[in-house]
Design a protein around this motif. Structure first.
Motif, short mmCIF file in Angstrom:
data_model
loop_
_atom_site.label_atom_id
_atom_site.label_comp_id
_atom_site.label_asym_id
_atom_site.label_seq_id
_atom_site.Cartn_x
_atom_site.Cartn_y
_atom_site.Cartn_z
N UNK A 197 0.84 -1.21 0.00
CA UNK A 197 0.00 0.00 0.00
C UNK A 197 0.87 1.26 0.00
N UNK A 198 1.95 1.22 0.79
CA UNK A 198 2.83 2.40 0.84
C UNK A 198 3.51 2.65 -0.51
N UNK A 199 3.88 1.57 -1.19
CA UNK A 199 4.53 1.74 -2.50
C UNK A 199 3.52 2.29 -3.52
N UNK A 200 2.28 1.79 -3.49
CA UNK A 200 1.28 2.33 -4.41
C UNK A 200 0.97 3.78 -4.05
N UNK A 201 0.92 4.07 -2.76
CA UNK A 201 0.68 5.46 -2.35
C UNK A 201 1.83 6.36 -2.85
#
Ligand code: OFO
Length: 170
Positions: free
Chosen positions: A15-19
């Motif tokens: 999720x952090x990478x997509x964010x």
């Protein structure tokens, strides 16, 4: 099979990478709206890289027969006050992502999960490079970006950046 806590942390990293990808796309759009297409290109490539990182985490979880959980991606919802603002924001963001990768690494170390540590080694190194690249860009903006001619040349240089897919083998 992976430890549940490690799987949860890896899922949250997806999720952090997509964010991160979404955030950099937002920064790219900001610069393109201001006709700084080179800065826009540089951040669009950052966004592509972050997307590729998310996919590496997905692959690693799937290769270990664990469930991938895709949660909602927050809106970056940023308002940039000047050209320097996204640069500083992205440095701050990379520092927070490094801390997040290090926290997973620390957990893997505690659990003697050597496979995950080895997988994360590439990301530890990558974060070091990314922090340096953004820090360099902030410094170069400080030196040249406030002069229109300097800004023009910096923008032209950033327009030449191309995407190179990560070469990490999982
Ligand atoms: Fe995913 O590489 Fe930095 O954030």
């Amino acid at each position: 099979m992976l430890n549940k806590k490690i799987t949860d942390l890896l899922n949250s990293q997806i999720n952090k990478e997509f964010y991160s990808s979404y955030l950099y796309l937002d920064m790219s759009n900001y610069y393109i709206e201001k006709n700084l297409n080179g800065f826009g290109n540089w951040f669009a490539i950052q966004a592509q890289e972050e997307y590729a990182h998310a996919m590496l985490f997905i692959k690693y979880i799937l290769n270990n027969s664990e469930k991938v959980v895709l949660n909602d991606i927050a809106s970056p919802n940023k308002h940039y006050k000047d050209f320097k603002h996204p640069l500083e924001g992205s440095l701050e963001h990379e520092i927070s992502i490094s801390a997040s990768i290090n926290a997973i690494y620390a957990e893997a170390y505690t659990l003697k999960d050597f496979r995950t540590m080895q997988f994360l080694d590439w990301f530890v190194k990558e974060q070091g490079e990314e922090e340096k690249n953004v820090d360099d860009l902030c410094k170069r903006y400080e030196m040249f970006g406030t002069d229109p001619r300097g800004l023009y040349l910096l923008d032209a240089e950033l327009a030449t950046r191309v995407f190179n897919a990560p070469t990490l083998v999982i």
